[in-house]
Structure formats: C-alpha cells, structure tokens
Motif scaffolding. Structure first.
Motif, PDB file in Angstrom:
ATOM      1  N   LYS A  30       0.822  -1.220   0.000  1.00  0.00           N
ATOM      2  CA  LYS A  30       0.000   0.000   0.000  1.00  0.00           C
ATOM      3  C   LYS A  30       0.856   1.270   0.000  1.00  0.00           C
ATOM      4  CE  LYS A  30      -3.962  -2.074  -0.066  1.00  0.00           C
ATOM      5  NZ  LYS A  30      -4.057  -2.479  -1.477  1.00  0.00           N
ATOM      6  N   LEU A  31       1.973   1.261  -0.741  1.00  0.00           N
ATOM      7  CA  LEU A  31       2.776   2.475  -0.804  1.00  0.00           C
ATOM      8  C   LEU A  31       2.058   3.565  -1.585  1.00  0.00           C
ATOM      9  CD1 LEU A  31       4.907   0.460   0.266  1.00  0.00           C
ATOM     10  CD2 LEU A  31       6.598   1.636  -1.134  1.00  0.00           C
ATOM     11  N   LYS A  32       2.270   4.818  -1.161  1.00  0.00           N
ATOM     12  CA  LYS A  32       1.677   5.987  -1.816  1.00  0.00           C
ATOM     13  C   LYS A  32       2.764   6.747  -2.589  1.00  0.00           C
ATOM     14  CE  LYS A  32      -1.811   6.320   1.822  1.00  0.00           C
ATOM     15  NZ  LYS A  32      -2.940   5.902   0.965  1.00  0.00           N
ATOM     16  N   SER A  33       2.344   7.601  -3.504  1.00  0.00           N
ATOM     17  CA  SER A  33       3.317   8.260  -4.379  1.00  0.00           C
ATOM     18  C   SER A  33       4.390   9.016  -3.603  1.00  0.00           C
ATOM     19  CB  SER A  33       2.598   9.193  -5.357  1.00  0.00           C
ATOM     20  OG  SER A  33       1.913   8.417  -6.321  1.00  0.00           O
ATOM     21  N   ASP A  34       4.008   9.733  -2.535  1.00  0.00           N
ATOM     22  CA  ASP A  34       5.003  10.487  -1.751  1.00  0.00           C
ATOM     23  C   ASP A  34       6.037   9.580  -1.089  1.00  0.00           C
ATOM     24  OD1 ASP A  34       3.941  12.882  -2.424  1.00  0.00           O
ATOM     25  OD2 ASP A  34       2.934  13.247  -0.502  1.00  0.00           O
ATOM     26  N   ASP A  35       5.651   8.322  -0.805  1.00  0.00           N
ATOM     27  CA  ASP A  35       6.583   7.399  -0.160  1.00  0.00           C
ATOM     28  C   ASP A  35       7.825   7.147  -1.021  1.00  0.00           C
ATOM     29  OD1 ASP A  35       4.799   7.113   1.964  1.00  0.00           O
ATOM     30  OD2 ASP A  35       3.803   5.384   1.052  1.00  0.00           O
ATOM     31  N   TYR A  36       7.664   7.256  -2.341  1.00  0.00           N
ATOM     32  CA  TYR A  36       8.801   6.998  -3.230  1.00  0.00           C
ATOM     33  C   TYR A  36       9.850   8.115  -3.136  1.00  0.00           C
ATOM     34  CZ  TYR A  36       5.940   3.168  -4.811  1.00  0.00           C
ATOM     35  OH  TYR A  36       5.189   2.018  -4.826  1.00  0.00           O
ATOM     36  N   LEU A  37       9.418   9.330  -2.796  1.00  0.00           N
ATOM     37  CA  LEU A  37      10.371  10.422  -2.522  1.00  0.00           C
ATOM     38  C   LEU A  37      11.205  10.073  -1.291  1.00  0.00           C
ATOM     39  CD1 LEU A  37       8.058  13.545  -2.976  1.00  0.00           C
ATOM     40  CD2 LEU A  37      10.134  13.089  -4.307  1.00  0.00           C
ATOM     41  N   THR A  38      10.523   9.612  -0.246  1.00  0.00           N
ATOM     42  CA  THR A  38      11.195   9.239   1.010  1.00  0.00           C
ATOM     43  C   THR A  38      12.169   8.084   0.781  1.00  0.00           C
ATOM     44  OG1 THR A  38       9.085   9.815   2.043  1.00  0.00           O
ATOM     45  CG2 THR A  38      10.753   8.807   3.459  1.00  0.00           C
ATOM     46  N   LEU A  39      11.746   7.125  -0.025  1.00  0.00           N
ATOM     47  CA  LEU A  39      12.627   6.002  -0.386  1.00  0.00           C
ATOM     48  C   LEU A  39      13.905   6.515  -1.059  1.00  0.00           C
ATOM     49  CD1 LEU A  39      13.442   3.072  -1.080  1.00  0.00           C
ATOM     50  CD2 LEU A  39      11.784   3.140  -2.960  1.00  0.00           C
ATOM     51  N   GLY A  40      13.740   7.411  -2.026  1.00  0.00           N
ATOM     52  CA  GLY A  40      14.906   7.959  -2.725  1.00  0.00           C
ATOM     53  C   GLY A  40      15.847   8.699  -1.785  1.00  0.00           C
ATOM     54  N   GLN A  41      15.256   9.463  -0.853  1.00  0.00           N
ATOM     55  CA  GLN A  41      16.082  10.188   0.128  1.00  0.00           C
ATOM     56  C   GLN A  41      16.891   9.216   0.985  1.00  0.00           C
ATOM     57  OE1 GLN A  41      13.040  12.437   2.161  1.00  0.00           O
ATOM     58  NE2 GLN A  41      12.979  14.024   0.574  1.00  0.00           N
ATOM     59  N   ARG A  42      16.266   8.131   1.410  1.00  0.00           N
ATOM     60  CA  ARG A  42      16.966   7.161   2.266  1.00  0.00           C
ATOM     61  C   ARG A  42      18.123   6.505   1.511  1.00  0.00           C
ATOM     62  NH1 ARG A  42      20.010   5.473   4.855  1.00  0.00           N
ATOM     63  NH2 ARG A  42      19.978   4.020   6.613  1.00  0.00           N
ATOM     64  N   LEU A  43      17.879   6.183   0.247  1.00  0.00           N
ATOM     65  CA  LEU A  43      18.935   5.552  -0.554  1.00  0.00           C
ATOM     66  C   LEU A  43      20.097   6.517  -0.770  1.00  0.00           C
ATOM     67  CD1 LEU A  43      16.638   3.726  -3.131  1.00  0.00           C
ATOM     68  CD2 LEU A  43      17.836   2.701  -1.178  1.00  0.00           C
ATOM     69  N   GLN A  44      19.772   7.775  -0.946  1.00  0.00           N
ATOM     70  CA  GLN A  44      20.810   8.795  -1.127  1.00  0.00           C
ATOM     71  C   GLN A  44      21.719   8.854   0.086  1.00  0.00           C
ATOM     72  OE1 GLN A  44      22.968  12.173  -0.639  1.00  0.00           O
ATOM     73  NE2 GLN A  44      21.017  12.149   0.455  1.00  0.00           N
ATOM     74  N   ARG A  45      21.138   8.702   1.285  1.00  0.00           N
ATOM     75  CA  ARG A  45      21.916   8.815   2.526  1.00  0.00           C
ATOM     76  C   ARG A  45      22.927   7.691   2.701  1.00  0.00           C
ATOM     77  NH1 ARG A  45      19.695   8.527   7.444  1.00  0.00           N
ATOM     78  NH2 ARG A  45      17.502   8.136   6.943  1.00  0.00           N
ATOM     79  N   LEU A  46      22.833   6.618   1.902  1.00  0.00           N
ATOM     80  CA  LEU A  46      23.852   5.574   1.949  1.00  0.00           C
ATOM     81  C   LEU A  46      25.182   6.096   1.405  1.00  0.00           C
ATOM     82  CD1 LEU A  46      21.736   2.479   0.858  1.00  0.00           C
ATOM     83  CD2 LEU A  46      22.928   2.731   3.037  1.00  0.00           C
ATOM     84  N   GLY A  47      25.100   7.146   0.599  1.00  0.00           N
ATOM     85  CA  GLY A  47      26.318   7.795   0.113  1.00  0.00           C
ATOM     86  C   GLY A  47      27.102   6.978  -0.906  1.00  0.00           C
ATOM     87  N   LEU A  48      26.412   6.105  -1.627  1.00  0.00           N
ATOM     88  CA  LEU A  48      27.104   5.195  -2.548  1.00  0.00           C
ATOM     89  C   LEU A  48      26.842   5.534  -4.016  1.00  0.00           C
ATOM     90  CD1 LEU A  48      26.148   1.917  -0.660  1.00  0.00           C
ATOM     91  CD2 LEU A  48      28.467   2.867  -0.861  1.00  0.00           C
ATOM     92  N   PRO A  49      27.816   5.259  -4.887  1.00  0.00           N
ATOM     93  CA  PRO A  49      27.545   5.309  -6.336  1.00  0.00           C
ATOM     94  C   PRO A  49      26.413   4.320  -6.634  1.00  0.00           C
ATOM     95  CG  PRO A  49      29.902   5.036  -5.908  1.00  0.00           C
ATOM     96  CD  PRO A  49      29.197   4.836  -4.595  1.00  0.00           C
TER      97      PRO A  49
END
Ligand code: Q9C
Ligand code: ZN
Length: 341
Positions: free
Chosen positions: A295-314
């Motif tokens: 039941k993910l919502k469209s805004d959740d995908y922004l949050t997902l992207g932010q979390r992945l960015q914080r891993l700091g990886l190529p």
C-alpha cells in the motif's frame, strides 16, 4: 540524474500473457516505458541518453552461453516448427525427471524457463539486449564518476536466473550491472531489490558469493509470485552464507511497516561497505498496482529515494516492475528526485 533509455524496448510487444486460464493483454507492455519516460521529461529530471552497445560478453558473465543462444533463436525456431501462436512454455522438468536440454523447441522453452506468463515473439531478443545495454550504459556513467544513474530498462530483469526466463524477465539487468562493477575492480557490490516481487534471479545468481550482497523486500512468496523462492530463511550458501537477506511482508503492508525493512536493509548495506549499489526498482509496491498487495503511496517513493541517497554510494537504478496505472511514472521518478534533492 541522467536517464538511459532505448526505443528498442518497443520491439517487445507480445500480445499474450497466460493468466487465469486465458490469454490477456500483458501487464508488461510498451506503454509502461513511455509513461515513465514522459515523467522523466516532464520533470526535467536530467539528460536522457541512448545506450551504447556492449555486446554479449557482459551478459555472458551472468547468463550461460547456451541460455543466451536459446533466447537469440527461440522465436525463429518456434516459427520454423510451424507453431501458430506466440512461444509459451507448457512443459517443465518436474521432480524426478531429467534436467537435460531437449532438441525440440517445446522442450527447450520449458528447460530455459520457470513460468508460463512470459510469452516470446518477434523482437523480444532485440528488446532484452537493448535493456541490458541500457543498464550497462548507466553502470558506465556511474563508474565514470556520476553519483547515480537511472537505467529505464524494459523488459525488466530481476526474475531471470543464469539460465531461466520468467516473470516478464530475460536478462537480469541488475546482476549484469553488479558483475560489471566487479569486473572493473569493485571489491564489493550490493543489490537492493525493492520491487514488490522477490528478486529470485538475482538471489540465485549470487547465492554462493560474498562479493555481491543481495537484499530483497517483497510480498510473501507463500502468497504470490515467484512462489518457490524468497523466504526469510534463505541467507546464502557456502562462501555466500550470510550474504543474502529476504524481508517478507503480508497483504496490506503500508510504507510505515515496509520502511522498517528498508532501514534494516540499508544498515546491512552500510555494514557491508560496498563500492557501489544497484537498486532493482519496481514500483509495483504502489497501492493501486493491479497485481500486487502493498500500500505504498506516491510520496513514499520520494522518502525512499532520500533514504537511498543517505547511503552515500555510487548508485545505479534498474527499472523492474510496476503496472497499468499512470502513477508508475510519478512513482519511479519520485525515487530519483528524492535521491537528487
Ligand atoms: N495475475 C515483475 O514485477 N505473475 N514481474 C503475474 C498476474 C507474474 C512480475 C500474475 C508476475 C511477474 C518484474
Ligand atoms: Zn514485480
């Protein structure tokens, strides 16, 4: 973020998907890629590049030579055998039978597949090749210094094993990217699969290896495809013991619950200290996806992207599933925009 895209995806336009005992219009259809590309353009996400041609070598680093050869000739062999419809496997090597490659095309279709929903026709080979080239071009961008790139792959890849197609997948684009990083000198690579379905192909390809960490969040395989792999007790084997993580969720799972698994996965990735990250990005976790139950919502995908960015990886994103609704464009591009901001 740059996007890599090939119009050759449209060469895969099968008319049939076996579902519920009837042949339906496939969920995995050309308009999916057009919808996502339109959103990339509409949001001015970044430059859109055509793929380079990498040939079959990087594909054969992950897939067996005989499987690649089978896919190249499958459709012409099917036509030569005088079959009236699209190529659909209808027989498999069941328990107790002999896992040898038959001469007959019906036998070979079964040998090289694990499911019957994925029909093959003219152009499937060309589209699957282009999809791998899209992924490898994104890998080259990131290896060359880009922080991240979006491989707008179609057909998707994460269900494909070294020598099996199924689940709409032929070449495992995420695995091919991870192997390319390794072959270019990366010591460790992580593949995080956030598609609704278990990344069975990716898991199987790296199951006995510790240089590529595989992680997948997905619907309980007791209830959904791929049914026969993806349970939490699958942790890797031999050298690879401890280098596979499956996190399984029930029907109705919202982002508040799913994101706890994402956090677990991200912490495992951080501890692994990989040189690069591949994200197998399906957006069939969306609440309106027709074949899924999260039941993910469209805004959740922004949050997902932010979390992945914080891993700091190529990071290379390979497009996997996500079906039928217009929001697949918004959702996929939201991940990239969350990552970029
Ligand atoms: N009634 C990907 O998301 N089973 N593949 C569909 C529909 C196959 C999904 C059943 C699902 C494959 C890349
Ligand atoms: Zn999926």
């Amino acid at each position: 973020m740059k996007t890599v895209f090939s119009l050759l995806h449209s060469r895969r336009a099968v008319k049939t998907e076996l579902d519920g005992g009837v042949l339906i219009e496939p969920h995995e259809k050309p308009s999916r890629a057009e919808t996502i590309l339109a959103r990339v353009k509409g949001q001015a996400l970044g430059e859109i590049l055509e793929p380079e041609e990498f040939g079959l070598d990087p594909i054969r680093r992950v897939h067996s030579a005989d499987y690649v050869e089978f896919l190249e000739h499958c459709w012409t062999d099917w036509l030569a055998a005088g079959k009236p419809g699209e190529a659909i496997p209808a027989v498999w090597c069941g328990r107790g039978m002999r896992a040898r490659v038959p001469k007959d095309i019906d036998g070979r279709l079964g040998y090289y597949s694990f499911a019957a929903e994925t029909s093959i026709s003219d152009g499937t080979w060309e589209a699957a090749r282009a999809s791998a080239n899209v992924a490898l071009t994104a890998q080259k961008l990131v290896a060359g210094g880009e922080r991240a790139a979006f491989a707008l792959c179609r057909p998707p890849g994460h269900h494909a094993h070294a020598d099996l197609f199924g689940g709409y997948c032929f070449f495992n684009n995420a695995a091919i990217v991870a192997q390319a990083f390794r072959d270019q000198g990366a010591q460790r690579v992580a593949i995080l699969d956030v598609d609704f379905h278990h990344g069975n192909g990716t898991q199987a390809i790296f199951y006995q290896r510790r240089d590529v960490l595989t992680l997948s969040l997905h619907g309980d395989p007791d209830l959904v495809f791929p049914h026969f792999l993806g349970f939490e007790d699958e942790t890797g084997e031999g050298e690879g013991e401890g280098y596979n993580l499956n996190l399984v969720y029930p029907p109705g799972t919202p982002y508040a619950v799913w994101s706890q698994g994402l956090e677990t996965a991200c912490q495992r990735i951080a501890g692994f200290q990989p040189d690069a990250l591949v994200v197998a990005l399906g957006v069939d976790t969306f609440e309106e996806d027709p074949i899924s139950f999260f039941k993910l919502k469209s805004d959740d995908y922004l949050t997902l992207g932010q979390r992945l960015q914080r891993l700091g990886l190529p990071t290379v994103f390979t497009m996997e599933g996500g079906y039928d609704v217009d929001a697949i464009g918004v959702n996929a591009v939201n991940v990239m925009q969350g990552f970029d901001r």
